[in-house]
Each structure stands twice: as structure tokens, then as C-alpha cells.
Design an enzyme around this catalytic site. Structure first.
Site, PDB file in Angstrom:
ATOM      1  N   ARG A   1      -3.335  -0.630   5.396  1.00  0.00           N
ATOM      2  CA  ARG A   1      -3.929  -1.687   4.581  1.00  0.00           C
ATOM      3  C   ARG A   1      -3.037  -2.908   4.398  1.00  0.00           C
ATOM      4  O   ARG A   1      -3.477  -4.044   4.637  1.00  0.00           O
ATOM      5  CB  ARG A   1      -4.318  -1.119   3.199  1.00  0.00           C
ATOM      6  CG  ARG A   1      -5.441  -0.108   3.272  1.00  0.00           C
ATOM      7  CD  ARG A   1      -5.549   0.697   1.986  1.00  0.00           C
ATOM      8  NE  ARG A   1      -4.400   1.571   1.800  1.00  0.00           N
ATOM      9  CZ  ARG A   1      -4.184   2.311   0.731  1.00  0.00           C
ATOM     10  NH1 ARG A   1      -5.034   2.249  -0.284  1.00  0.00           N
ATOM     11  NH2 ARG A   1      -3.135   3.103   0.659  1.00  0.00           N
ATOM     12  N   SER A   2      -1.787  -2.698   3.952  1.00  0.00           N
ATOM     13  CA  SER A   2      -0.977  -3.893   3.608  1.00  0.00           C
ATOM     14  C   SER A   2      -0.534  -4.703   4.826  1.00  0.00           C
ATOM     15  O   SER A   2      -0.529  -5.939   4.741  1.00  0.00           O
ATOM     16  CB  SER A   2       0.196  -3.545   2.686  1.00  0.00           C
ATOM     17  OG  SER A   2       1.091  -2.654   3.290  1.00  0.00           O
TER      18      SER A   2
ATOM     19  N   ASP B   1      -7.918   3.960   1.131  1.00  0.00           N
ATOM     20  CA  ASP B   1      -6.996   4.383   2.175  1.00  0.00           C
ATOM     21  C   ASP B   1      -7.802   4.850   3.395  1.00  0.00           C
ATOM     22  O   ASP B   1      -8.572   5.800   3.300  1.00  0.00           O
ATOM     23  CB  ASP B   1      -6.168   5.545   1.593  1.00  0.00           C
ATOM     24  CG  ASP B   1      -5.115   6.036   2.547  1.00  0.00           C
ATOM     25  OD1 ASP B   1      -5.127   5.619   3.721  1.00  0.00           O
ATOM     26  OD2 ASP B   1      -4.287   6.842   2.099  1.00  0.00           O
TER      27      ASP B   1
ATOM     28  N   CYS C   1       0.872  -1.187   0.000  1.00  0.00           N
ATOM     29  CA  CYS C   1       0.000   0.000   0.000  1.00  0.00           C
ATOM     30  C   CYS C   1       0.906   1.234   0.000  1.00  0.00           C
ATOM     31  O   CYS C   1       2.076   1.141  -0.408  1.00  0.00           O
ATOM     32  CB  CYS C   1      -0.973  -0.027   1.174  1.00  0.00           C
ATOM     33  SG  CYS C   1      -0.201  -0.012   2.807  1.00  0.00           S
TER      34      CYS C   1
HETATM   35  P1  4NP Z   1      -1.740   2.817   4.178  1.00  0.00           P
HETATM   36  O1  4NP Z   1      -2.349   4.167   4.796  1.00  0.00           O
HETATM   37  O2  4NP Z   1      -1.201   3.157   2.797  1.00  0.00           O
HETATM   38  O3  4NP Z   1      -2.915   1.907   4.106  1.00  0.00           O
HETATM   39  O4  4NP Z   1      -0.662   2.360   5.129  1.00  0.00           O
HETATM   40  C1  4NP Z   1      -1.612   5.366   4.824  1.00  0.00           C
HETATM   41  C2  4NP Z   1      -0.696   5.579   5.819  1.00  0.00           C
HETATM   42  C3  4NP Z   1       0.008   6.777   5.870  1.00  0.00           C
HETATM   43  C4  4NP Z   1      -0.213   7.734   4.907  1.00  0.00           C
HETATM   44  C5  4NP Z   1      -1.122   7.518   3.908  1.00  0.00           C
HETATM   45  C6  4NP Z   1      -1.819   6.329   3.869  1.00  0.00           C
HETATM   46  N1  4NP Z   1       0.485   8.956   4.962  1.00  0.00           N
HETATM   47  O5  4NP Z   1       0.259   9.817   4.096  1.00  0.00           O
HETATM   48  O6  4NP Z   1       1.337   9.157   5.839  1.00  0.00           O
END
Ligand code: 4NP
Length: 157
Positions: free
Chosen positions: A15-16, A127, A9
Site C-alpha cells: 500500500r504505502s 491490506d 503501512c
Molecule cells: P503492506 O502489505 O502493509 O500494504 O505492505 C503487507 C505486506 C507484507 C505483510 C503484510 C502486509 N506481511 O505480513 O509480511
């Protein structure tokens, strides 16, 4: 031969790592831990070394899933180490496609949506980072659906 699967992700804190832990729980429940190796990574390295987001860990724990992964950024060598690299959304997919060092490597990239069976309205795993509790529950519902399909496809191979 051992199947090696990497979930990817953006931040590798929501998610991942949840997909990895949920798939691990299914794999363990089937006694397939010698058959299948799992990991997860993010296209963005800004959270490297961190545990998964506490909101995701809580929501997963309520379903009996323990997320212990520490975030790391995906790297080119991952295409040698893994048989399948599964992207949570189209942005992740495109970032992986650019990172892949060869055509063969590009063929290893999948979209998680390809494994959804009970959620025809979803073409990506959204997300949840800026969402409320429901966002995390939705992600886990989608991951349960896709991980079950992925496991049954591997078992049929
Ligand atoms: P993930 O969620 O891709 O599912 O781990 C996110 C975690 C952090 C951020 C964006 C999405 N960020 O912008 O820091």
C-alpha cells in the site's frame, strides 16, 4: 516551504509504496517536485530492502505508475524529517502514535481515509497481501481518490 510527506503501512511493499509512487506521479504531472518530497515506510521491518510486491508493481504499471521504492521500517527520526505521516489503517496509526516521540510529533499523524472523497464506505486502506487481483485494484482506486485530495489540499495552502 517544501512539504515532506511519509506514507506508512505494515510491510511497505504494497500500500504505502503504491501511495508514494501514485502521489509522485501527480506531483510530477503538476511540476511540483521541488515543492513536495515523498517517501514511504512500514511499521514492520521484515521486508526491509525488498522491492514492492510484484502483484502491486504490475497492477500499478497498468495504470502508468512505476514503483521503484525499496522497503524500510519507519523510525522515530521520521517525525523530525516529515511534516505529515499518513497511515493506511488503524493498526499503522496506533503503531505510529506509540513511536511518536512527542505531542507535536503525534499531531503529524493522519489517516489516509481522511482524504477519501469518492469512497465513503472505506475507513481504511485494506491490506491486499492475502487478497487476489481485485484487492490490489481496490487499493489503487482508493489511493487515486485520496492522493488527488491530498494534492489539492497542499496546492490550496
Ligand atoms: P503492506 O502489505 O502493509 O500494504 O505492505 C503487507 C505486506 C507484507 C505483510 C503484510 C502486509 N506481511 O505480513 O509480511
Amino acid at each position: 516551504m517544501k512539504q515532506r510527506i511519509l506514507f506508512v503501512c505494515l510491510g511497505n511493499i504494497c500500500r504505502s509504496p503504491a501511495a508514494e509512487a501514485m502521489m509522485q506521479s501527480l506531483v510530477d504531472s503538476r511540476g511540483l517536485h521541488d515543492e513536495i518530497y515523498l517517501d514511504s515506510a512500514g511499521t514492520y521491518g521484515g521486508h526491509a530492502g525488498e522491492r514492492a510486491d510484484a502483484r502491486m508493481r504490475r497492477a500499478a504499471a497498468a495504470r502508468g505508475i512505476d514503483i521503484t521504492h525499496r522497503s524500510r521500517q519507519v523510525r522515530e527520526e521520521d517525525f523530525e524529517r516529515f511534516d505529515m505521516v499518513i497511515a493506511m489503517d488503524d493498526n499503522n496509526y496506533e503503531a505510529l502514535f506509540r513511536l511518536a516521540p512527542s505531542r507535536e510529533a503525534q499531531f503529524k499523524i493522519f489517516r489516509f481515509r481522511e482524504f477519501l472523497r469518492r469512497h465513503p464506505d472505506w475507513s481504511y486502506i485494506p491490506d491486499p497481501y492475502y487478497e487476489g487481483h481485485e484487492g490490489f485494484e481496490l487499493v489503487l482506486d482508493l489511493l487515486e481518490d485520496g492522493c488527488a485530495t491530498l494534492l489539492s489540499e497542499i496546492e490550496q495552502k
